[in-house]
Design a protein around this motif. Sequence first.
Motif, mmCIF file in Angstrom:
data_model
loop_
_atom_site.group_PDB
_atom_site.id
_atom_site.type_symbol
_atom_site.label_atom_id
_atom_site.label_comp_id
_atom_site.label_asym_id
_atom_site.label_seq_id
_atom_site.Cartn_x
_atom_site.Cartn_y
_atom_site.Cartn_z
ATOM 1 N N LEU A 134 0.809 -1.221 0.000
ATOM 2 C CA LEU A 134 0.000 0.000 0.000
ATOM 3 C C LEU A 134 0.846 1.276 0.000
ATOM 4 O O LEU A 134 0.576 2.203 -0.782
ATOM 5 C CB LEU A 134 -0.935 -0.002 1.216
ATOM 6 C CG LEU A 134 -1.928 1.164 1.327
ATOM 7 C CD1 LEU A 134 -2.883 1.151 0.142
ATOM 8 C CD2 LEU A 134 -2.689 1.095 2.639
ATOM 9 N N VAL A 135 1.855 1.336 0.831
ATOM 10 C CA VAL A 135 2.563 2.598 1.034
ATOM 11 C C VAL A 135 3.686 2.803 0.032
ATOM 12 O O VAL A 135 3.776 3.858 -0.618
ATOM 13 C CB VAL A 135 3.101 2.669 2.482
ATOM 14 C CG1 VAL A 135 3.931 3.937 2.678
ATOM 15 C CG2 VAL A 135 1.953 2.631 3.469
ATOM 16 N N LYS B 24 3.226 4.171 -3.707
ATOM 17 C CA LYS B 24 2.782 5.563 -3.820
ATOM 18 C C LYS B 24 3.771 6.539 -3.163
ATOM 19 O O LYS B 24 3.914 7.672 -3.626
ATOM 20 C CB LYS B 24 1.406 5.722 -3.179
ATOM 21 C CG LYS B 24 0.340 4.841 -3.817
ATOM 22 C CD LYS B 24 -0.996 4.982 -3.103
ATOM 23 C CE LYS B 24 -2.044 4.073 -3.755
ATOM 24 N NZ LYS B 24 -3.361 4.161 -3.077
ATOM 25 N N CYS C 199 -5.337 5.952 0.434
ATOM 26 C CA CYS C 199 -4.972 4.784 1.234
ATOM 27 C C CYS C 199 -5.954 4.485 2.359
ATOM 28 O O CYS C 199 -6.038 3.338 2.819
ATOM 29 C CB CYS C 199 -3.574 4.967 1.824
ATOM 30 S SG CYS C 199 -2.240 5.097 0.615
ATOM 31 N N GLU D 157 -8.449 1.592 1.961
ATOM 32 C CA GLU D 157 -7.942 0.223 1.903
ATOM 33 C C GLU D 157 -7.440 -0.280 3.251
ATOM 34 O O GLU D 157 -7.131 -1.465 3.379
ATOM 35 C CB GLU D 157 -6.807 0.140 0.883
ATOM 36 C CG GLU D 157 -7.215 0.575 -0.517
ATOM 37 C CD GLU D 157 -6.076 0.441 -1.519
ATOM 38 O OE1 GLU D 157 -5.187 -0.409 -1.275
ATOM 39 O OE2 GLU D 157 -6.060 1.168 -2.523
ATOM 40 N N PHE E 296 0.066 2.440 9.479
ATOM 41 C CA PHE E 296 0.164 3.184 8.217
ATOM 42 C C PHE E 296 1.090 4.407 8.384
ATOM 43 O O PHE E 296 1.961 4.657 7.532
ATOM 44 C CB PHE E 296 -1.234 3.623 7.774
ATOM 45 C CG PHE E 296 -1.237 4.609 6.651
ATOM 46 C CD1 PHE E 296 -0.863 4.232 5.368
ATOM 47 C CD2 PHE E 296 -1.617 5.932 6.867
ATOM 48 C CE1 PHE E 296 -0.864 5.147 4.323
ATOM 49 C CE2 PHE E 296 -1.624 6.845 5.846
ATOM 50 C CZ PHE E 296 -1.246 6.454 4.566
#
Length: 847
Positions: free
Chosen positions: A321-322, A325, A506, A509, A531
């Motif tokens: 996820l991180v 991006k 984000c 999700e 996150f």
Amino acid sequence: FTDLKSNHNGHSTRTGELMGEFGRLYEQQYAVALFNKMRYDIEGGGGPQNQLLHRKVPLKNKSIFSGDLFQYLEENKKWRNRFLFIPDSYNINYYENKQAHDRGLHPKGTINCAGYRVLTSMEEYLELLNTSLPGVKAKVGSSPFLKFATQFPLILWHPYARHYYFCMVTEKEQQKWNAVFQDCVRHTNNGLPEECKVQTPAFTDAVRLFRQAHGHYGTWDMMCGTPPQILANLVMETLLPEMRDLITPKLKGKMHERQRNWMLISDAVYGLVQSQTRAQYEAVVQSCEAGRPPLETTIRTDMDQIITSKEHVSSKIKGTLVLPKAEKLLKVSIQPYISSILDALMEPTSRGFFEVRDLFFRELVDMSKNLLNDGNKEKLGEHMEKISMLAFHPVKMQSCYEKMESLSLEGLQQRFDVSSPSVFVQRAQILMREQMDDAVYTFEQLLHQSLEDQEAEDLCKTSQRCQDRVIKKFDYDSSTVRKKFFREALLQIFIPYMLKQLSPSCSAELPRFQELIFEDFSRFILVENIFEEAVLHTVMKDIMMAVKEAAVQRRHNLYRDSIVLTNSDPNLHLLGENPPIDWAEEYGGGQEEEDGENAGDPEAQKRRRMKQVVSMIQVEDNVFVLPNESCLEVPAVDNIPEEEAEVRSDTSLSQQSEKQVPNGTKKDVNKNAIDEKPPTNGSAIKEEESTTEMSLQGTESKSAIDCAIQEIENAVQEEEHELRTQKTEESSSLKEETAAEEVRPTSNCEEGARLNPADTNKDSPSSTEEEPLDSPEREGEAVTPSDQQENHITASTHDSSQCDDSGFHSPTNEAAEEKHQAGKEECNDSETGEDTGKGESAHMDHQ
């Protein structure tokens, strides 16, 4: 006020809603903070170890400042004289007069300076006032709602709370009070205590998540004060725009009356909100503390499983996820700005820490110089009593704090949502104060230990050895503290910006990763926190590399990361457990006798024993204090005596050493940066010693002058005989040359001019070697007897050149030459007596 009362229930409802949302966030972050704290206690943390000792309670039995000034009272719209007392809590207590404070009466009021700004002009105040109430603006030239009693005002401004107005009678008092008020604001804005390893991180994370949920990213200037104050600021940040829309159209009257009414309304609402947030916050904290034991039991039982589960979820969020991006965002919007922001932070911060080091060094050098003159332990105790509180002396530390005021992040504030650089400025200033106090405390312990072990040794040598050890440790700790500050500041700038850019895509999700966490561990593992940690790790590598490269360049005197001193001086850290040293009691001759009036009052005795860090402002004799009447009795500005600003020369200082040196004079190396009473660092001792030395020199020189005069008279007689012999020979040769070639003869006056290079060759470098003894350049230097003879010979020949108007002659016949030669002999005879007197007076001047 009618509208305020009618809407009070609405304000209370809004405050309750916001506090309810904050309470839920706090309970979640409390469990996470408890887990992190217990994990840290087990695993420990790396990093360099501080070399300097840290004082646990630095201001025990100390007060910061006290004195009289003028305060404007809103109740009767008059200026009154007030006595201000600032204890170690840095709250400003104001009394009716000093006698009320000495009797232990309650203060008229107390000012908590958290969130305030100190202003020194009406222009700054009106500018901030216009921004707080749009639609009701005042021009700088327009008449304000109050007129200051003097031309030296100080204003305490707050965006929500009441404003305070003060006046001083001199510029020096204004500067001193300004430094004290700034220190009060700096101390109360410092944030929450770091000793609370659970409540403090839980509170700060809850506030940050609350503001992010409402679209506020980046730094926040009002994250200051106690938790109830911060929560009240959080509520007012949302509530204030609604109040403006509701109340501003209904404000009536003149412009300054509307401004004044708005401030009163805002202060009343802020007080109500703060009382409500205090009650609700205390209830939330009590609830979390009551549920702490079962949480600790679960964490101890399942620590390994919780850590394994968290690492698994972290790897999933970071990898899928991180990173995809965040890497693009780093290359485009973060990496190009790291070096420029770091340079902007490093320059003023390093200069501030260098000034701290220099100030510490200068104070110790001044103490050593005074100990050379009178090196006993009582004098040492007096100096150390003052140096021990150097870090908390706001006036002396002002030169260090001012270096950080030049921090500018122009062009970056809009991009990275930095409200103002004041957050970083005040944090760096607090670190400077802590470093100074650590250095002073370490020096105290080393010196005290050396005095106990070697009592007969020279105090100056002992102090010098301790000073060298502390300076080396200070340089290492200063590098460590600054590098940590740079990393934290860059994270505070970049992380909110990255979260603002990444959260919209984000956040949706994140809930699917919650399924990877066991339900029993869900209280200690939150996907929102994971996150943010993943985002932090992506940018942390670049930040660490930038700080490391800056340390390699050595431009700002930073140690490399490979230089880590661990347990380099283990015996020193054992001294940190010793009780605090009372230098005045141990080396200053004991306690003073108690007053018979307050002998039985323990509170009065405590107030009497309380020592003040900054000396009292002395009111000048011809400036009277404003009585408790109206502002019409305030002395006019033209009648206020100003401080003497001109600086005396070295000669006038030596001739008038018994007189008081005017404020602002900085010729004496032992003179304080601040001229205050009583003087510190031996300035008074220096003046007294210089007077004593002059009197002793005058007594000893009486016997030395007689011997010197006899020696000079003998030398002058010998030189006189040689000059007459040379004169006779030169006269005969001149006559022969005149008769043969008819040229002008060289006179003895001209020969004297040749012997004195100061007259004929003033630009020559060698001329400085033959200056008269009473010249300023030679004053105070050691002069040998041969130099004295040479100077007297030069003076005699120089005077002989002045016997003639020009020193050049053009005789036409032999008779004129003989007449001129006779005149020269008479001139030389008269000079012989004058030379002896001049030699004696010059030698006496030298002695």
